[in-house]
Design a protein around this motif. Structure first.
Motif, PDB file in Angstrom:
ATOM      1  N   ARG A   1      28.248 -37.306-115.600  1.00 25.20           N
ATOM      2  CA  ARG A   1      28.545 -37.627-114.199  1.00 25.20           C
ATOM      3  C   ARG A   1      30.038 -37.809-113.945  1.00 25.20           C
ATOM      4  O   ARG A   1      30.573 -37.371-112.962  1.00 25.20           O
ATOM      5  CB  ARG A   1      27.787 -38.888-113.785  1.00 25.20           C
ATOM      6  N   ARG A   2      30.727 -38.461-114.877  1.00 26.93           N
ATOM      7  CA  ARG A   2      32.151 -38.743-114.657  1.00 26.93           C
ATOM      8  C   ARG A   2      33.073 -37.896-115.527  1.00 26.93           C
ATOM      9  O   ARG A   2      34.290 -38.065-115.479  1.00 26.93           O
ATOM     10  CB  ARG A   2      32.434 -40.221-114.904  1.00 26.93           C
ATOM     11  N   GLY A   3      32.502 -37.087-116.377  1.00 29.44           N
ATOM     12  CA  GLY A   3      33.344 -36.246-117.241  1.00 29.44           C
ATOM     13  C   GLY A   3      33.991 -37.033-118.372  1.00 29.44           C
ATOM     14  O   GLY A   3      34.933 -36.552-119.010  1.00 29.44           O
ATOM     15  N   LEU A   4      33.469 -38.245-118.635  1.00 28.44           N
ATOM     16  CA  LEU A   4      34.028 -39.048-119.731  1.00 28.44           C
ATOM     17  C   LEU A   4      33.242 -38.764-121.006  1.00 28.44           C
ATOM     18  O   LEU A   4      32.024 -38.636-120.961  1.00 28.44           O
ATOM     19  CB  LEU A   4      33.910 -40.542-119.411  1.00 28.44           C
ATOM     20  N   VAL A   5      33.946 -38.691-122.114  1.00 27.47           N
ATOM     21  CA  VAL A   5      33.267 -38.405-123.386  1.00 27.47           C
ATOM     22  C   VAL A   5      33.474 -39.597-124.315  1.00 27.47           C
ATOM     23  O   VAL A   5      34.535 -40.231-124.311  1.00 27.47           O
ATOM     24  CB  VAL A   5      33.835 -37.109-124.022  1.00 27.47           C
ATOM     25  N   VAL A   6      32.427 -39.896-125.104  1.00 28.10           N
ATOM     26  CA  VAL A   6      32.470 -41.030-126.037  1.00 28.10           C
ATOM     27  C   VAL A   6      33.747 -40.984-126.895  1.00 28.10           C
ATOM     28  O   VAL A   6      34.227 -39.914-127.259  1.00 28.10           O
ATOM     29  CB  VAL A   6      31.194 -41.010-126.920  1.00 28.10           C
ATOM     30  N   ALA A   7      34.269 -42.180-127.191  1.00 27.04           N
ATOM     31  CA  ALA A   7      35.535 -42.255-127.947  1.00 27.04           C
ATOM     32  C   ALA A   7      35.260 -42.565-129.413  1.00 27.04           C
ATOM     33  O   ALA A   7      34.294 -43.257-129.729  1.00 27.04           O
ATOM     34  CB  ALA A   7      36.406 -43.373-127.355  1.00 27.04           C
ATOM     35  N   PRO A   8      36.139 -42.066-130.304  1.00 25.34           N
ATOM     36  CA  PRO A   8      35.977 -42.431-131.714  1.00 25.34           C
ATOM     37  C   PRO A   8      36.411 -43.884-131.935  1.00 25.34           C
ATOM     38  O   PRO A   8      37.343 -44.357-131.290  1.00 25.34           O
ATOM     39  CB  PRO A   8      36.932 -41.473-132.434  1.00 25.34           C
ATOM     40  N   ARG A   9      35.722 -44.555-132.829  1.00 26.70           N
ATOM     41  CA  ARG A   9      36.045 -45.961-133.109  1.00 26.70           C
ATOM     42  C   ARG A   9      37.298 -46.046-133.984  1.00 26.70           C
ATOM     43  O   ARG A   9      37.439 -45.330-134.965  1.00 26.70           O
ATOM     44  CB  ARG A   9      34.877 -46.600-133.848  1.00 26.70           C
ATOM     45  N   ARG A  10      38.198 -46.935-133.586  1.00 31.57           N
ATOM     46  CA  ARG A  10      39.355 -47.218-134.447  1.00 31.57           C
ATOM     47  C   ARG A  10      39.274 -48.686-134.826  1.00 31.57           C
ATOM     48  O   ARG A  10      38.911 -49.526-133.995  1.00 31.57           O
ATOM     49  CB  ARG A  10      40.671 -46.945-133.695  1.00 31.57           C
ATOM     50  N   GLU A  11      39.561 -48.965-136.085  1.00 35.00           N
ATOM     51  CA  GLU A  11      39.471 -50.359-136.522  1.00 35.00           C
ATOM     52  C   GLU A  11      40.810 -51.025-136.252  1.00 35.00           C
ATOM     53  O   GLU A  11      41.788 -50.793-136.943  1.00 35.00           O
ATOM     54  CB  GLU A  11      39.109 -50.433-138.017  1.00 35.00           C
ATOM     55  N   VAL A  12      40.888 -51.816-135.195  1.00 39.84           N
ATOM     56  CA  VAL A  12      42.150 -52.488-134.852  1.00 39.84           C
ATOM     57  C   VAL A  12      41.870 -53.979-134.701  1.00 39.84           C
ATOM     58  O   VAL A  12      40.714 -54.398-134.554  1.00 39.84           O
ATOM     59  CB  VAL A  12      42.750 -51.937-133.531  1.00 39.84           C
ATOM     60  N   ALA A  13      42.939 -54.751-134.717  1.00 41.03           N
ATOM     61  CA  ALA A  13      42.770 -56.211-134.612  1.00 41.03           C
ATOM     62  C   ALA A  13      42.208 -56.561-133.234  1.00 41.03           C
ATOM     63  O   ALA A  13      42.633 -55.987-132.226  1.00 41.03           O
ATOM     64  CB  ALA A  13      44.121 -56.883-134.809  1.00 41.03           C
ATOM     65  N   PRO A  14      41.224 -57.479-133.172  1.00 36.13           N
ATOM     66  CA  PRO A  14      40.671 -57.863-131.874  1.00 36.13           C
ATOM     67  C   PRO A  14      41.737 -58.510-130.997  1.00 36.13           C
ATOM     68  O   PRO A  14      42.599 -59.234-131.473  1.00 36.13           O
ATOM     69  CB  PRO A  14      39.583 -58.882-132.227  1.00 36.13           C
ATOM     70  N   TRP A  15      41.677 -58.199-129.711  1.00 38.66           N
ATOM     71  CA  TRP A  15      42.603 -58.791-128.745  1.00 38.66           C
ATOM     72  C   TRP A  15      42.174 -60.232-128.492  1.00 38.66           C
ATOM     73  O   TRP A  15      41.008 -60.487-128.192  1.00 38.66           O
ATOM     74  CB  TRP A  15      42.556 -57.968-127.462  1.00 38.66           C
ATOM     75  N   PRO A  16      43.133 -61.185-128.592  1.00 40.17           N
ATOM     76  CA  PRO A  16      42.698 -62.580-128.599  1.00 40.17           C
ATOM     77  C   PRO A  16      42.532 -63.248-127.231  1.00 40.17           C
ATOM     78  O   PRO A  16      42.074 -64.387-127.176  1.00 40.17           O
ATOM     79  CB  PRO A  16      43.835 -63.281-129.358  1.00 40.17           C
ATOM     80  N   GLY A  17      42.864 -62.595-126.138  1.00 44.36           N
ATOM     81  CA  GLY A  17      42.902 -63.301-124.841  1.00 44.36           C
ATOM     82  C   GLY A  17      41.567 -63.868-124.405  1.00 44.36           C
ATOM     83  O   GLY A  17      40.840 -63.218-123.669  1.00 44.36           O
ATOM     84  N   THR A  18      41.219 -65.037-124.869  1.00 43.71           N
ATOM     85  CA  THR A  18      39.919 -65.612-124.534  1.00 43.71           C
ATOM     86  C   THR A  18      40.054 -66.693-123.467  1.00 43.71           C
ATOM     87  O   THR A  18      40.691 -67.710-123.720  1.00 43.71           O
ATOM     88  CB  THR A  18      39.300 -66.258-125.798  1.00 43.71           C
ATOM     89  N   PRO A  19      39.441 -66.530-122.299  1.00 44.58           N
ATOM     90  CA  PRO A  19      39.500 -67.620-121.329  1.00 44.58           C
ATOM     91  C   PRO A  19      38.632 -68.789-121.780  1.00 44.58           C
ATOM     92  O   PRO A  19      37.683 -68.607-122.533  1.00 44.58           O
ATOM     93  CB  PRO A  19      38.924 -66.982-120.062  1.00 44.58           C
ATOM     94  N   GLU A  20      38.973 -69.979-121.352  1.00 41.05           N
ATOM     95  CA  GLU A  20      38.139 -71.148-121.624  1.00 41.05           C
ATOM     96  C   GLU A  20      36.831 -70.986-120.860  1.00 41.05           C
ATOM     97  O   GLU A  20      36.778 -70.286-119.851  1.00 41.05           O
ATOM     98  CB  GLU A  20      38.850 -72.414-121.129  1.00 41.05           C
ATOM     99  N   ALA A  21      35.771 -71.679-121.326  1.00 40.68           N
ATOM    100  CA  ALA A  21      34.465 -71.577-120.660  1.00 40.68           C
ATOM    101  C   ALA A  21      34.586 -71.854-119.171  1.00 40.68           C
ATOM    102  O   ALA A  21      33.984 -71.175-118.333  1.00 40.68           O
ATOM    103  CB  ALA A  21      33.482 -72.537-121.295  1.00 40.68           C
ATOM    104  N   ALA A  22      35.396 -72.831-118.806  1.00 40.33           N
ATOM    105  CA  ALA A  22      35.512 -73.215-117.396  1.00 40.33           C
ATOM    106  C   ALA A  22      36.161 -72.109-116.570  1.00 40.33           C
ATOM    107  O   ALA A  22      36.017 -72.061-115.355  1.00 40.33           O
ATOM    108  CB  ALA A  22      36.334 -74.497-117.286  1.00 40.33           C
ATOM    109  N   GLU A  23      36.872 -71.194-117.237  1.00 38.77           N
ATOM    110  CA  GLU A  23      37.583 -70.142-116.504  1.00 38.77           C
ATOM    111  C   GLU A  23      36.807 -68.830-116.454  1.00 38.77           C
ATOM    112  O   GLU A  23      37.307 -67.831-115.952  1.00 38.77           O
ATOM    113  CB  GLU A  23      38.923 -69.837-117.199  1.00 38.77           C
ATOM    114  N   LEU A  24      35.604 -68.794-117.021  1.00 42.44           N
ATOM    115  CA  LEU A  24      34.864 -67.534-117.050  1.00 42.44           C
ATOM    116  C   LEU A  24      34.609 -67.069-115.626  1.00 42.44           C
ATOM    117  O   LEU A  24      34.228 -67.866-114.767  1.00 42.44           O
ATOM    118  CB  LEU A  24      33.518 -67.717-117.771  1.00 42.44           C
ATOM    119  N   PRO A  25      34.818 -65.754-115.357  1.00 39.54           N
ATOM    120  CA  PRO A  25      34.608 -65.266-113.991  1.00 39.54           C
ATOM    121  C   PRO A  25      33.153 -65.455-113.558  1.00 39.54           C
ATOM    122  O   PRO A  25      32.239 -65.260-114.356  1.00 39.54           O
ATOM    123  CB  PRO A  25      34.973 -63.787-114.082  1.00 39.54           C
TER     124      PRO A  25
END
Ligand code: FAD
Length: 488
Positions: A241-265
């Protein structure tokens, strides 16, 4: 009843009703892991039946393929059977399989390979059999090779006409293939492949010049692996539908930006803004976007739990295609087949929707509506392969048990459009009167609407563990029957 000498008895010829403690409908990964956890969590005698037509347990759709290049979509070390468990047992099993000549792993540390899915399924099945054996007769597990087609109270009717009764029933019915409606009349056409895992699905591929792939996710990659290995060297057109194709997995460090529970959208717009913000932050830091999925995955459940159904529905509509591509990425070995075809100029990707499929000579002609409108495109192909994925809207699933559960009001389609209504803490289904069932529970895909990400192993293992604990406690001799509760 035919009972084999293995620990997990198999039967498919019993015509009379039998009472079991628990019946698990569906013996794919989710059903088998629920059984495994039940065996471990129970302390009293347990009579367990898994109703599953396939000969092997723990396979379902994903792990039934014997193609060694249909691999799991991550590294072996991540494929455990217990939340927070050690990968060592699986790695030892893989080494033993390799030593026995049943697998030819690439050079290097086995923990960093993506092994064949068949091996993970076999491992899960073996662990279940071992666990049952370890109870020394306390647990009786029967694999009933049949399909459930109806449930009335505690009684399941099977496709063979037999019935069986169980105190508790678990729906682990998994995935239901989505086929293009217009292909219905062409399902048996030799140029149409509706099930890419069917025996000899691609036996004529070596003679084909052009293959049309409907869908661009992980199943599409499985199809390409099989086609290439069957000698196909022609051109692919990949339509989504959108012309997007699955991406290959790369093993990279997880991005740490974690909001506090109270800030969850807490509403859909805020979730989308938060995702955009994190993406911008990753880009600004010069980091790989693939560090984001672990963060999103970790927060998906608490965010989903805090949203109302309108927000969830909106989010599914806006986010799901991107979520699936970002979360369900391809392991390097299976992606390599696609990448090689791409590098050789053999792949074109189109954004559009299939609107017609007609016969054209010995092949098929697809008519596509391009994304954003415009003149319809006609594509002639020697083979049309459906990798459109799966249907999660219970009102559209063409399955006797699903229809019966809806007709009886035992299951209610989830208001967000996927899966069924269920109590998120006990995984018990909510019926048409709004009552939380005392008998009927679910694990995996039926819970998509209630829990969102119910497809991947870690989420399924978590659900299976929680449900097994709940059911085992109910079966313990001291447990009093809990009254049915009502929800709004
Ligand atoms: C091709 C593919 C590859 C995947 N790879 C990965 C991966 O690498 N990592 C990952 O985390 N996730 C992966 N997944 C996601 C996958 O959803 C889960 O990993 C998991 O296998 C799903 O298991 P399940 O038991 O819920 O469903 P299924 O695999 O669909 O199993 C359901 C079972 O229920 C049975 N059944 C259905 N209805 C009835 C009935 N009425 N009566 C009796 N039996 C019934 C079916 O025969 C089937 O065996 C993959 C999915 C697919 C399709």
């Amino acid at each position: 009843m035919t009972v084999s000498q293995t620990t997990v008895s198999q039967t498919n010829d019993c015509a009379q009703a039998i009472a079991h403690d628990i019946a698990i409908v569906g013996g794919g990964f989710a059903g088998a892991v629920t059984a495994l956890r039940l065996v471990e969590a129970s302390t009293a005698p347990l009579d367990l039946v898994i109703v599953e037509p396939a000969a092997r347990l723990a396979r379902g759709i994903a792990y039934a393929t014997d193609e060694p290049d249909h691999t799991v979509n991550g590294l072996a070390a991540g494929f455990i059977l217990r939340a927070g468990g050690s990968p060592q047992l699986f790695l030892d099993w893989l080494r033993a399989e390799a030593e026995a000549g049943r697998w030819n792993p690439p050079a290097g540390d086995i923990a960093h390979t993506s092994p064949p899915r068949a091996l993970y399924g076999a491992y899960a099945e073996r662990e279940l059999a071992r666990a049952v054996r370890g109870t020394q007769g306390r647990v009786r597990l029967v694999h009933r090779r049949d399909r459930a087609v109806d449930l009335d109270g505690h009684a399941l009717t099977l496709a063979s006409g037999a019935t069986l009764a169980a105190r508790q029933v678990v729906l682990a019915t998994g995935l239901h293939r989505r086929a293009p409606a217009l292909a219905a009349g062409l399902a048996d056409h030799p140029a149409y492949v509706g099930d890419i895992f069917a025996l000899n699905a691609f036996e004529s591929a070596g003679d084909a010049a052009h293959v049309l792939l409907l869908g661009s996710g992980l199943s599409m990659l499985d199809a390409v692996v099989s086609l290439e290995k069957c000698g196909f060297r022609g051109h692919y057109t990949v339509v989504s539908r959108r012309g997007l194709v699955v991406a290959p997995r790369r093993e990279v460090a997880p991005w740490p930006g974690t909001p506090e529970a109270a800030e969850l959208p807490r509403e859909a717009g805020a979730v989308l803004s938060w995702i955009r913000r994190e993406r911008r932050a990753v880009a600004a830091a010069g980091q790989d976007w693939q560090g984001l999925p672990p963060l999103f995955r970790q927060l998906a459940a608490p965010i989903w739990a805090g949203l109302d159904n309108r927000a969830r529905e909106k989010l599914l509509r806006r986010l799901l295609p991107f979520w699936n591509l970002a979360m369900h990425r391809a392991a390097a070995p299976s992606y390599a087949f696609f990448a090689r075809a791409q590098a050789a100029g053999r792949v074109r990707s189109l954004a559009g929707t299939l609107s017609r499929l007609d016969t054209a000579g010995s092949g098929l002609r697809a008519t596509l509506r391009p994304k954003g409108g415009g003149v319809p495109l006609h594509i002639d192909a020697d083979l049309v392969v459906s990798t459109l994925g799966f249907e999660f809207d219970w009102t559209r699933i063409d399955d006797p048990l699903v229809r019966s559960l809806l007709r009886r009001g035992l299951a209610v389609p989830h208001p967000v459009g996927v899966g069924v209504r269920a109590d998120p803490t006990t995984q018990a289904l909510i019926d048409i009167e709004g009552r939380i069932s005392d008998t009927l529970f679910a694990v995996g895909h039926p819970l998509r609407g209630e829990l969102f990400e119910a497809s991947s192993l870690n989420e399924q293992i978590h659900q299976a563990t929680r449900l097994a604990g709940i059911l085992a406690a109910r079966l313990a001799p001291s447990a009093a029957a809990s009254p049915a509760r009502q929800v709004a």
